[in-house]
Structure formats: C-alpha cells, structure tokens
Scaffold this active site. Structure first.
Site, PDB file in Angstrom:
ATOM      1  N   ASN A   1       7.915   0.579   2.312  1.00 46.55           N
ATOM      2  CA  ASN A   1       9.336   0.304   2.064  1.00 46.55           C
ATOM      3  C   ASN A   1       9.870   1.149   0.904  1.00 46.55           C
ATOM      4  OD1 ASN A   1       8.151  -0.919  -0.143  1.00 46.55           O
ATOM      5  ND2 ASN A   1       8.914  -2.965   0.269  1.00 46.55           N
TER       6      ASN A   1
ATOM      7  N   ASP B   1       0.519  -0.741 -12.772  1.00 46.51           N
ATOM      8  CA  ASP B   1       0.748  -2.159 -12.466  1.00 46.51           C
ATOM      9  C   ASP B   1      -0.544  -2.971 -12.434  1.00 46.51           C
ATOM     10  OD1 ASP B   1      -0.151  -0.875 -10.167  1.00 46.51           O
ATOM     11  OD2 ASP B   1       1.729  -1.114  -9.080  1.00 46.51           O
TER      12      ASP B   1
ATOM     13  N   HIS C   1       8.585   1.563  -2.001  1.00 44.25           N
ATOM     14  CA  HIS C   1       8.373   1.117  -3.387  1.00 44.25           C
ATOM     15  C   HIS C   1       7.476   2.115  -4.101  1.00 44.25           C
ATOM     16  CE1 HIS C   1       4.726  -1.360  -1.885  1.00 44.25           C
ATOM     17  NE2 HIS C   1       4.215  -0.549  -2.765  1.00 44.25           N
TER      18      HIS C   1
ATOM     19  N   GLU D   1      10.049  -3.025  -5.969  1.00 41.02           N
ATOM     20  CA  GLU D   1      10.487  -3.299  -4.607  1.00 41.02           C
ATOM     21  C   GLU D   1      11.962  -2.945  -4.439  1.00 41.02           C
ATOM     22  OE1 GLU D   1       8.312  -3.918  -2.492  1.00 41.02           O
ATOM     23  OE2 GLU D   1       6.902  -5.486  -3.046  1.00 41.02           O
TER      24      GLU D   1
HETATM   25  O1  F6P Z   1      -1.681   3.643  -1.427  1.00 42.56           O
HETATM   26  P1  F6P Z   1      -1.327   2.465  -0.597  1.00 42.56           P
HETATM   27  O2  F6P Z   1      -2.461   1.489  -0.536  1.00 42.56           O
HETATM   28  O3  F6P Z   1      -0.781   2.836   0.733  1.00 42.56           O
HETATM   29  O4  F6P Z   1      -0.172   1.738  -1.366  1.00 42.56           O
HETATM   30  C1  F6P Z   1       1.051   2.325  -1.597  1.00 42.56           C
HETATM   31  C2  F6P Z   1       1.638   1.800  -2.855  1.00 42.56           C
HETATM   32  O5  F6P Z   1       1.508   0.416  -2.907  1.00 42.56           O
HETATM   33  C3  F6P Z   1       0.896   0.019  -4.118  1.00 42.56           C
HETATM   34  O6  F6P Z   1      -0.486  -0.133  -3.911  1.00 42.56           O
HETATM   35  C4  F6P Z   1       1.479  -1.246  -4.597  1.00 42.56           C
HETATM   36  O7  F6P Z   1       1.614  -2.086  -3.523  1.00 42.56           O
HETATM   37  C5  F6P Z   1       1.156   1.159  -5.026  1.00 42.56           C
HETATM   38  O8  F6P Z   1       0.360   1.135  -6.151  1.00 42.56           O
HETATM   39  C6  F6P Z   1       0.956   2.282  -4.103  1.00 42.56           C
HETATM   40  O9  F6P Z   1       1.506   3.422  -4.583  1.00 42.56           O
END
Ligand code: F6P
Length: 240
Positions: free
Chosen positions: A136, A67, A138, A143
């Site tokens: 959540n 992404d 995702h 989402e």
């Molecule tokens: O690794 P983090 O910073 O906890 O984020 C969790 C998820 O959220 C994201 O950064 C996207 O918000 C993903 O790329 C990642 O897997």
C-alpha cells in the site's frame, strides 16, 4: 529520482549491498538508516560478506532502524531487534552500542518517540536511509494517511500490513497491531535514500510512488520531493 532496473531479487540485493559497502568504506563517520522486512534480507547477507572479507572496521558506523513492533521485547524472535541481530549485527564487527532501534516495550511510548528523534538529531541525521515499500506504498510503518511532516510516532497498523506480516508469525492474532516508526518527516531528512522493491506485488506501489499524485494517501509519493533517491527494482515495467 534515479532508477536501476535489475533482473531479480539477487541482483537487486547485490547492487544495494555494493552501494552501502562503498559508502561505509568511503566515510570517516556514517549514520545508516536501516530497514527490516523480507526485502533487505539478502542485501544484509551480501553486505556482511563484503565487510568481513575486506575486514572493514565498523566503529565509525552508527545505525538507526526505522521501526519496531509495540509490545515485542528485543529478545522476542519476531521483534526487529532480534531480526537485526540475527541477520546483520551479529555477523559483522559493529559495536552494538552504535546500533539503535525504537523500544517497542517502553513504558512511555510518547517519550520513546521523542527521544528517538532527538537521538537521530544528536547523531547528526541519517546519511543513507535504506527503505523497502509496502504493497500500500507504506515506508517504514507509515500507513496511508500519515502526515508528511511526521516525526517518530506510534502507528496503528492497517489490516493489509497485518495480513502481509502474518507470514512471519504462527498465527495472525500474534501479529502486533501497533508499531513505533520513524515518520515521513524523519525519513525525508535523510541525506540520501536507497529504496529496494522486488516482485510484482510491489508494481502498483512503485508506480504510484514515482508517477502518482503526491498525497498522504500514498506515503512513498513524498519521495518525489527528495533530491537524492535511488530505487533498485526487479519489477519489469517500471520507468521514471
Ligand atoms: O520487505 P517486505 O517484507 O515486503 O515489507 C515491505 C515493508 O513493510 C515493512 O516490513 C513494514 O511492514 C517495511 O519495513 C518494509 O519496507
């Protein structure tokens, strides 16, 4: 689904780095799906060290990232292009033309999403997809409510994701509200998946992912239907 429970973030990162390293060394050609966020940071550090120490040639490795934020150019320090260069690409000997991320400043985002999927297909699909997971549940920026069939698409980020990502920005108003993200269908097409999750904040998301109903309200629950998923986590009371 396979589960590996480790003691802490460091062990998780090392175990994941070893798996990716081995895959790189064992392949003649490899398409890696890469993730950003705080979870894989240390894994990239360990992986870069292993690759450099062993002088591994990476000309056979292609990378496609999950992404990118809409509105951030590759030079923007908060962009995922920048993150990937800083954390991994500039530290290893990978041809930059082998590394792909969605263009968050494309004039025609619809076209960008279609071309991103075509590009992945032309590469022959993702061999190993690295994933983190949001609180959540995702995965990438998919989402709750995202179609399980989705290809790469433009996403409106939820308030909880914006709040979570605010720590990387000076102020919350600076956090982009949209992103271009591989879809759940795109992710499910990967031949194998390696998901990392660290910290108690991810407990509920992991439980829902592994044991919950398979529902678009829990994007990661679709992984129950994938035949080759490995989860590495330091969250103590997670069982298969
Ligand atoms: O690794 P983090 O910073 O906890 O984020 C969790 C998820 O959220 C994201 O950064 C996207 O918000 C993903 O790329 C990642 O897997």
């Amino acid at each position: 689904m396979e589960l590996s429970k480790v003691k802490n973030y460091d062990e998780m990162s090392m175990e994941a780095a070893k798996i990716v390293f081995q895959k790189i060394v064992d392949s003649n050609r490899l398409v890696l799906g890469l993730a950003t966020g705080s979870t894989p940071e240390k894994m990239y550090e360990y992986l870069a060290d292993m690759l450099n120490k062993n002088k591994v040639d990476l000309s056979h490795v292609y990378t496609v990232n999950l992404d990118e934020y809409v509105g951030l150019s590759p030079e923007d320090e908060q962009s995922y292009h920048y993150y990937m260069r800083e954390i991994f690409f500039d530290k290893v000997d990978i041809p930059l033309e082998n590394t792909k991320l969605p263009n968050g400043v494309a004039e025609d985002l619809g076209r960008e999403t279609r071309e991103y999927d075509e590009m992945i297909e032309e590469l022959g699909g993702v061999d190993l997809q690295i994933l983190g997971i949001g609180r959540n549940a995702h995965i990438a920026f998919n989402e709750p409510g995202t179609s399980f069939e989705s290809g790469t698409h433009v996403v409106d980020l939820t308030e909880s994701t914006i709040q979570d990502n605010a720590r990387f920005f000076d102020k919350i108003e600076d956090v982009p509200v949209k992103a271009v993200s591989m879809g759940l269908g795109t992710i499910m097409n990967a031949k194998s998946i390696l998901l990392m999750a660290s910290g108690d904040g991810k407990r509920q998301a992991l439980k829902n992912m592994i044991h919950g109903e398979i529902t678009e309200e829990v994007p990661a629950s679709i992984l129950q239907r994938h035949h080759d998923v490995k989860v590495i986590t330091d969250v103590a009371d997670i069982e298969l």
